[in-house]
Design an enzyme around this catalytic site. Structure first.
Site, mmCIF file in Angstrom:
data_model
loop_
_atom_site.group_PDB
_atom_site.id
_atom_site.type_symbol
_atom_site.label_atom_id
_atom_site.label_comp_id
_atom_site.label_asym_id
_atom_site.label_seq_id
_atom_site.Cartn_x
_atom_site.Cartn_y
_atom_site.Cartn_z
ATOM 1 N N ARG A 63 0.826 -1.212 0.000
ATOM 2 C CA ARG A 63 0.000 0.000 0.000
ATOM 3 C C ARG A 63 0.864 1.268 0.000
ATOM 4 O O ARG A 63 0.514 2.279 -0.604
ATOM 5 C CB ARG A 63 -0.917 -0.016 1.231
ATOM 6 C CG ARG A 63 -1.923 1.089 1.210
ATOM 7 C CD ARG A 63 -3.091 0.793 2.125
ATOM 8 N NE ARG A 63 -4.165 1.731 1.885
ATOM 9 C CZ ARG A 63 -4.628 2.569 2.812
ATOM 10 N NH1 ARG A 63 -4.123 2.550 4.031
ATOM 11 N NH2 ARG A 63 -5.597 3.391 2.518
ATOM 12 N N HIS A 67 0.416 4.417 -2.578
ATOM 13 C CA HIS A 67 0.214 5.802 -2.133
ATOM 14 C C HIS A 67 1.364 6.694 -2.579
ATOM 15 O O HIS A 67 1.159 7.834 -2.990
ATOM 16 C CB HIS A 67 0.069 5.855 -0.615
ATOM 17 C CG HIS A 67 -1.299 5.458 -0.147
ATOM 18 N ND1 HIS A 67 -1.809 5.836 1.071
ATOM 19 C CD2 HIS A 67 -2.260 4.724 -0.736
ATOM 20 C CE1 HIS A 67 -3.033 5.352 1.202
ATOM 21 N NE2 HIS A 67 -3.329 4.664 0.124
ATOM 22 N N ASN A 95 -5.140 8.989 7.985
ATOM 23 C CA ASN A 95 -3.946 8.726 8.800
ATOM 24 C C ASN A 95 -3.982 7.383 9.526
ATOM 25 O O ASN A 95 -3.059 7.048 10.242
ATOM 26 C CB ASN A 95 -3.694 9.863 9.781
ATOM 27 C CG ASN A 95 -4.896 10.143 10.643
ATOM 28 O OD1 ASN A 95 -5.909 9.465 10.543
ATOM 29 N ND2 ASN A 95 -4.776 11.136 11.508
ATOM 30 N N HIS A 192 -5.744 -5.630 -3.078
ATOM 31 C CA HIS A 192 -6.581 -5.906 -1.911
ATOM 32 C C HIS A 192 -6.729 -7.405 -1.648
ATOM 33 O O HIS A 192 -7.536 -7.800 -0.819
ATOM 34 C CB HIS A 192 -7.951 -5.224 -2.070
ATOM 35 C CG HIS A 192 -7.859 -3.732 -1.964
ATOM 36 N ND1 HIS A 192 -8.871 -2.877 -2.329
ATOM 37 C CD2 HIS A 192 -6.859 -2.925 -1.520
ATOM 38 C CE1 HIS A 192 -8.498 -1.627 -2.126
ATOM 39 N NE2 HIS A 192 -7.277 -1.619 -1.644
HETATM 40 C C1 HEM Z 1 -8.666 1.509 -6.498
HETATM 41 C C2 HEM Z 1 -8.602 2.420 -5.559
HETATM 42 C C3 HEM Z 1 -8.256 2.088 -4.144
HETATM 43 C C4 HEM Z 1 -8.959 2.453 -3.055
HETATM 44 C C5 HEM Z 1 -10.233 3.281 -3.032
HETATM 45 C C6 HEM Z 1 -8.277 1.895 -1.896
HETATM 46 C C7 HEM Z 1 -8.682 2.074 -0.596
HETATM 47 C C8 HEM Z 1 -8.154 1.427 0.491
HETATM 48 C C9 HEM Z 1 -8.619 1.570 1.848
HETATM 49 C C10 HEM Z 1 -9.741 2.488 2.300
HETATM 50 C C11 HEM Z 1 -7.892 0.718 2.618
HETATM 51 C C12 HEM Z 1 -8.058 0.468 4.114
HETATM 52 C C13 HEM Z 1 -7.344 1.462 4.977
HETATM 53 C C14 HEM Z 1 -7.680 1.204 6.406
HETATM 54 O O1 HEM Z 1 -8.835 1.432 6.774
HETATM 55 O O2 HEM Z 1 -6.820 0.760 7.160
HETATM 56 C C15 HEM Z 1 -6.964 0.043 1.747
HETATM 57 C C16 HEM Z 1 -6.069 -0.910 2.163
HETATM 58 C C17 HEM Z 1 -5.130 -1.479 1.340
HETATM 59 N N1 HEM Z 1 -4.885 -1.147 0.023
HETATM 60 FE FE1 HEM Z 1 -6.069 -0.026 -1.169
HETATM 61 N N2 HEM Z 1 -7.194 1.201 -2.314
HETATM 62 C C18 HEM Z 1 -7.129 1.293 -3.677
HETATM 63 C C19 HEM Z 1 -6.144 0.753 -4.474
HETATM 64 C C20 HEM Z 1 -5.079 0.019 -4.008
HETATM 65 C C21 HEM Z 1 -3.950 -0.382 -4.826
HETATM 66 C C22 HEM Z 1 -3.761 -0.004 -6.282
HETATM 67 C C23 HEM Z 1 -3.141 -1.118 -4.022
HETATM 68 C C24 HEM Z 1 -1.824 -1.770 -4.361
HETATM 69 C C25 HEM Z 1 -1.529 -2.271 -5.530
HETATM 70 C C26 HEM Z 1 -3.760 -1.178 -2.719
HETATM 71 C C27 HEM Z 1 -3.272 -1.886 -1.654
HETATM 72 C C28 HEM Z 1 -3.857 -1.928 -0.411
HETATM 73 C C29 HEM Z 1 -3.429 -2.820 0.651
HETATM 74 C C30 HEM Z 1 -2.346 -3.884 0.531
HETATM 75 C C31 HEM Z 1 -4.227 -2.535 1.749
HETATM 76 C C32 HEM Z 1 -4.139 -3.179 3.133
HETATM 77 C C33 HEM Z 1 -3.228 -2.361 4.003
HETATM 78 C C34 HEM Z 1 -3.009 -2.972 5.368
HETATM 79 O O3 HEM Z 1 -3.375 -4.122 5.622
HETATM 80 O O4 HEM Z 1 -2.417 -2.272 6.213
HETATM 81 N N3 HEM Z 1 -4.911 -0.452 -2.742
HETATM 82 N N4 HEM Z 1 -7.131 0.497 0.471
HETATM 83 C C1 LIG Z 2 -6.035 11.535 12.485
HETATM 84 O O1 LIG Z 2 -5.638 12.880 12.527
HETATM 85 C C2 LIG Z 2 -6.507 13.714 13.253
HETATM 86 C C3 LIG Z 2 -6.045 15.143 13.084
HETATM 87 O O2 LIG Z 2 -4.686 15.239 12.786
HETATM 88 C C4 LIG Z 2 -6.495 13.245 14.703
HETATM 89 O O3 LIG Z 2 -7.393 14.045 15.467
HETATM 90 C C5 LIG Z 2 -6.967 11.801 14.765
HETATM 91 O O4 LIG Z 2 -6.887 11.319 16.064
HETATM 92 C C6 LIG Z 2 -6.104 10.934 13.864
HETATM 93 N N1 LIG Z 2 -6.642 9.608 13.819
HETATM 94 C C7 LIG Z 2 -5.890 8.525 13.953
HETATM 95 C C8 LIG Z 2 -6.589 7.220 13.895
HETATM 96 O O5 LIG Z 2 -4.687 8.585 14.116
#
Ligand code: HEM
Ligand SMILES: *[C@@H]1O[C@H](CO)[C@@H](O)[C@H](O)[C@H]1NC(C)=O
Ligand SMILES: *[C@@H]1O[C@H](CO)[C@@H](O)[C@H](O)[C@H]1NC(C)=O
Ligand SMILES: *[C@@H]1O[C@H](CO)[C@@H](O)[C@H](O)[C@H]1NC(C)=O
Length: 327
Positions: A63, A67, A95, A192
């Site tokens: 990820r 990013h 974050n 994912h």
């Molecule tokens: C298509 C658009 C994408 C969206 C909207 C998206 C969104 C997200 C979100 C919301 C999370 C969860 C964050 C959290 O709540 O902890 C996530 C996790 C993750 N994403 Fe995506 N993502 C996208 C594309 C990608 C791409 C292109 C990759 C890599 C090739 C990727 C790899 C990952 C991985 C590996 C995780 C898990 C991270 C962890 O376990 O800490 N994502 N993504």
């Molecule tokens: C994310 O950032 C905001 C503002 O910087 C902070 O108030 C919040 O606690 C943060 N959340 C996490 C999960 O670190």
């Protein structure tokens, strides 16, 4: 006067061309062959060891690469720390997301002793991202190198990352801005297959989704109930969440099978089966894992080629631009 002006303009155009072609310097598989032959071995050994200690590392590094490349190109802007006057990308919303930066620090420290001031942090992330995919059971590809590290990292840039609420048109647009096509978008979403999401990224799908539906009607009912139980309302456990597919530490095509079963965690994931432009790709990958692997390697190369500003450097410490170093 007029001919002189014309000549100046032509010179300027040539200058711009030169700058432009320099700025698009090609990446190479053998970029460090002479200057740091141990590079790939050092990266993969360090990443493997870190992953054995903490199974969350592979997903986090994959990820991190995504990013990094989506903001200012693959220039390690995601690694720079915030300062008193600048909130950096890694501290921007969302974050809750990217972690495990210590692994890259570890690699960098080893590289600075093996081949000082040679390997960019951006290249380290790219190699590490390949390694975590391969070591999790996914494909191997030869990483192209020669990126430079940027000097700028801004929390406010993270609004340009795609959100898990986007529909297919918006996802296509977000990837197109980085020169990535529809197939790349569906393929890279297959990232994912690894990892975990916190409730905040999908909870709106399973509580009070709309006036007519308590949960997103595209979801498998049992799966939705499972997510509701993991993320009850009122919500007070910031660590709770859901693995992104049913084999979250294995890089495989299960993610696509889950989508076809209505078990995508994010709305953005699930929307890939609703749209004729993307559904056929999801179906093909669900049927054929080796096709997914081949395409994933190709799309990761394209992701790794997203370039930002090119007046970069090779950072000595991945968290700090060189000008801020105290010697
Ligand atoms: C298509 C658009 C994408 C969206 C909207 C998206 C969104 C997200 C979100 C919301 C999370 C969860 C964050 C959290 O709540 O902890 C996530 C996790 C993750 N994403 Fe995506 N993502 C996208 C594309 C990608 C791409 C292109 C990759 C890599 C090739 C990727 C790899 C990952 C991985 C590996 C995780 C898990 C991270 C962890 O376990 O800490 N994502 N993504
Ligand atoms: C994310 O950032 C905001 C503002 O910087 C902070 O108030 C919040 O606690 C943060 N959340 C996490 C999960 O670190
Ligand atoms: C996607 O969302 C945008 C913005 O909300 C909307 O204008 C568009 O019609 C949506 N497209 C599809 C295919 O649902
Ligand atoms: C659902 O949303 C409506 C309108 O926003 C609100 O009045 C209602 O209390 C919500 N119900 C639950 C269970 O959260």
């Amino acid at each position: 006067m007029a001919p002189l002006l014309a000549k100046n303009i032509i010179q300027i155009i040539f200058l711009l061309f030169t700058i432009f072609s320099l700025s698009k310097a090609e990446l190479h598989a053998h970029y460090y062959d002479q200057t740091c032959p141990q590079l790939e071995k050092i990266v993969s050994e360090t990443v493997l060891e870190a992953s054995n200690h903490d199974p969350k590392v592979p997903a986090r590094i994959l990820r991190m690469f995504f990013h990094d490349c989506f903001i200012r190109g693959c220039d390690a802007s995601i690694l720079l720390d915030s300062t008193a006057t600048n909130q950096a990308e890694k501290d921007g919303p969302p974050n809750v997301s990217v972690r495990s930066f210590y692994v890259i620090d570890d690699v960098k420290a080893k590289l600075e002793s093996a081949c000082p001031h040679t390997v960019s942090c951006a290249d380290i992330i790219a190699i590490a991202a390949r390694d975590v995919v391969t070591m999790s059971g996914g494909p191997y590809w030869s990483v192209l190198k020669g990126r430079k590290d940027g000097m700028v990292s801004k929390a406010s840039d993270t609004v340009n990352l795609p959100a898990p609420t986007l529909n297919v048109s918006q996802l296509i647009q977000s990837f197109a801005k980085r020169g990535l096509g529809v197939k790349d978008m569906v393929t890279l979403s297959g990232g994912h297959t690894l990892g975990f999401s916190h409730c905040s990224s999908f909870v709106a799908r399973v509580h009070n989704f709309s006036l007519l539906h308590a949960v997103d009607p595209r979801m498998n009912k049992e799966f939705a109930l499972g997510l509701r139980n993991k993320c009850p309302k009122p919500f007070n456990n910031g660590d709770a969440g859901q693995f992104l597919d049913s084999t979250a530490s294995v890089f495989d095509n299960d993610y696509y099978k889950q989508l076809l079963a209505g078990k995508g965690v994010f709305s953005s994931d699930q929307s890939l089966v609703d749209d004729y432009r993307t559904r056929w790709i999801v179906e093909a990958f669900a049927r054929d894992q080796s096709l997914f692997f081949k395409e994933f390697a190709a799309s990761m190369l394209k992701l790794g080629n997203v370039r930002g500003s090119e007046n970069g450097e090779v950072r000595l410490n991945c968290r700090i631009p060189n000008w801020r170093h105290k010697y």
